[in-house]
Design a protein around this motif. Structure first.
Motif, PDB file in Angstrom:
ATOM      1  N   GLN A 224       2.630  11.655  -4.158  1.00 33.44           N
ATOM      2  CA  GLN A 224       2.731  10.711  -5.274  1.00 33.44           C
ATOM      3  C   GLN A 224       3.685   9.564  -4.927  1.00 33.44           C
ATOM      4  O   GLN A 224       3.403   8.394  -5.236  1.00 33.44           O
ATOM      5  CB  GLN A 224       3.235  11.461  -6.509  1.00 33.44           C
ATOM      6  CG  GLN A 224       3.336  10.630  -7.763  1.00 33.44           C
ATOM      7  CD  GLN A 224       2.005  10.179  -8.297  1.00 33.44           C
ATOM      8  OE1 GLN A 224       1.751   8.976  -8.373  1.00 33.44           O
ATOM      9  NE2 GLN A 224       1.142  11.105  -8.661  1.00 33.44           N
ATOM     10  N   LEU A 225       4.777   9.890  -4.257  1.00 36.72           N
ATOM     11  CA  LEU A 225       5.744   8.857  -3.880  1.00 36.72           C
ATOM     12  C   LEU A 225       5.131   7.878  -2.877  1.00 36.72           C
ATOM     13  O   LEU A 225       5.340   6.661  -2.966  1.00 36.72           O
ATOM     14  CB  LEU A 225       6.995   9.513  -3.291  1.00 36.72           C
ATOM     15  CG  LEU A 225       8.217   8.620  -3.091  1.00 36.72           C
ATOM     16  CD1 LEU A 225       8.581   7.878  -4.358  1.00 36.72           C
ATOM     17  CD2 LEU A 225       9.390   9.453  -2.586  1.00 36.72           C
ATOM     18  N   ALA A 226       4.355   8.402  -1.945  1.00 35.81           N
ATOM     19  CA  ALA A 226       3.689   7.535  -0.969  1.00 35.81           C
ATOM     20  C   ALA A 226       2.703   6.597  -1.656  1.00 35.81           C
ATOM     21  O   ALA A 226       2.575   5.424  -1.288  1.00 35.81           O
ATOM     22  CB  ALA A 226       2.982   8.389   0.082  1.00 35.81           C
ATOM     23  N   SER A 227       2.040   7.101  -2.690  1.00 35.93           N
ATOM     24  CA  SER A 227       1.029   6.286  -3.374  1.00 35.93           C
ATOM     25  C   SER A 227       1.645   5.114  -4.128  1.00 35.93           C
ATOM     26  O   SER A 227       1.043   4.044  -4.218  1.00 35.93           O
ATOM     27  CB  SER A 227       0.204   7.155  -4.325  1.00 35.93           C
ATOM     28  OG  SER A 227       0.975   7.555  -5.453  1.00 35.93           O
ATOM     29  N   ILE A 228       2.854   5.286  -4.672  1.00 35.75           N
ATOM     30  CA  ILE A 228       3.450   4.179  -5.448  1.00 35.75           C
ATOM     31  C   ILE A 228       4.242   3.223  -4.563  1.00 35.75           C
ATOM     32  O   ILE A 228       4.512   2.089  -4.973  1.00 35.75           O
ATOM     33  CB  ILE A 228       4.326   4.689  -6.612  1.00 35.75           C
ATOM     34  CG1 ILE A 228       5.596   5.376  -6.098  1.00 35.75           C
ATOM     35  CG2 ILE A 228       3.551   5.597  -7.525  1.00 35.75           C
ATOM     36  CD1 ILE A 228       6.610   5.664  -7.185  1.00 35.75           C
ATOM     37  N   THR A 229       4.614   3.657  -3.365  1.00 32.63           N
ATOM     38  CA  THR A 229       5.340   2.758  -2.462  1.00 32.63           C
ATOM     39  C   THR A 229       4.404   2.042  -1.491  1.00 32.63           C
ATOM     40  O   THR A 229       4.804   1.074  -0.834  1.00 32.63           O
ATOM     41  CB  THR A 229       6.391   3.533  -1.646  1.00 32.63           C
ATOM     42  OG1 THR A 229       5.741   4.561  -0.890  1.00 32.63           O
ATOM     43  CG2 THR A 229       7.444   4.144  -2.552  1.00 32.63           C
ATOM     44  N   GLY A 230       3.154   2.532  -1.392  1.00 28.93           N
ATOM     45  CA  GLY A 230       2.202   1.914  -0.484  1.00 28.93           C
ATOM     46  C   GLY A 230       2.434   2.273   0.971  1.00 28.93           C
ATOM     47  O   GLY A 230       1.932   1.582   1.870  1.00 28.93           O
TER      48      GLY A 230
END
Length: 291
Positions: A110-116
């Motif tokens: 999830q963190l990777a998805s919001i930071t790109g």
């Protein structure tokens, strides 16, 4: 006594009656998205016990609050805890204690998805700036920005999308704070400005953070984070210490030391006592008796 965290709470959120001899409290969990969770917990532990908990891989951001309200403890830093692999942890409490906190959990995916960025890149950031070991926390000063974002999160809004947005904002602000703190630790020019701010407070303990930031040429957030780096205290705690020094240098009066300091600084007596314990290891009335 060893307790499994998964068995602690009933469906109502209250601690199970079978553990009532050892502790009381309640838990509230909100999970607006898969891989994103907000947990609010309060405990009053009466007897020594160990809570065993399965901790999922991801990032945990913990804000200490004042029970039973979701108000932040001004003198308590937030904790950022990266967990790189699922783990089993033991939380041991040896004496009667009270705890109240709100914790955000976000998976690496999830963190990777919001930071790109990729999961590997996100993990690399935390190993570089927080800890290379699973489960080692980093303390961050509770800045005005983080406090404001937390208060927005606690505002009752029934819309799921609004809650997701607030959680995202708080997580991203925390990551930005980690970056700023890491920069300050390696920047001699920033550190020089921070020592200058310390000297200003020595001369004027009531200098506002906004005025300090403008005078030394730092952003408000950089000043709050950096001041803790060079002194080990928040700006407010340092102002209280200056007030302690001046109060102790004055003749005794009928007013207690804590009351004088509360009147001088505008802080609550609870925050005064926490600052006193942190800096001097005793309560304010004990410090006063040492004059």
């Amino acid at each position: 006594m060893i307790v499994q965290a998964i068995d602690l709470f009933e469906e109502t959120g209250k601690v199970s009656q079978r553990y009532a001899y050892w502790l009381s409290g309640h838990q509230q969990i909100k999970q607006p998205l898969s891989g994103l969770r907000l947990v609010q917990q309060q405990f009053h532990i009466f007897e020594p016990l160990t809570i065993q908990e399965h901790v999922a891989a991801g990032v945990y951001i913990t804000f200490n609050t004042v029970s039973p309200l979701n108000k932040l403890q001004n003198t308590t830093p937030i904790q950022v805890l990266p967990v790189y692999e699922d783990a089993q942890v033991d939380w041991e409490v040896t004496q009667e204690s009270k705890f109240s906190w709100s914790q955000i959990f976000m998976t690496w995916e999830q963190l990777a998805s919001i930071t790109g960025e990729s999961i590997a890149q996100v993990k690399a950031f935390f190993t570089r700036h927080v800890s290379k070991e699973t489960g080692t926390p980093k303390s961050l000063t509770l800045t005005r920005t983080l406090s404001q974002e937390f208060n927005r999160l606690m505002q009752r809004d029934g819309k799921q999308l609004a809650q997701v947005g607030k959680l995202y904002n708080l997580v991203l602000q925390t990551i930005e704070h980690i970056q700023v703190q890491s920069h300050i630790q390696q920047c001699p020019d920033c550190q020089k400005k921070l020592f200058e701010s310390q000297n200003i407070i020595e001369a004027d303990q009531f200098a506002s953070t906004d005025d300090l930031a403008e005078q030394v040429g730092l952003t408000h957030t950089a000043l709050e984070l950096g001041f803790a780096v060079i002194t080990g205290m928040s700006i407010g705690e340092y102002q209280i210490e200056i007030a302690f020094r001046r109060a102790l240098a004055q003749p005794n009066s009928n007013q207690s030391l804590a009351s004088r300091l509360t009147a001088d600084t505008g802080w609550t007596q609870q925050d005064i006592e926490k600052a006193c314990l942190k800096r001097f290891g005793v309560m304010s009335h004990q410090l006063g008796s040492m004059q």
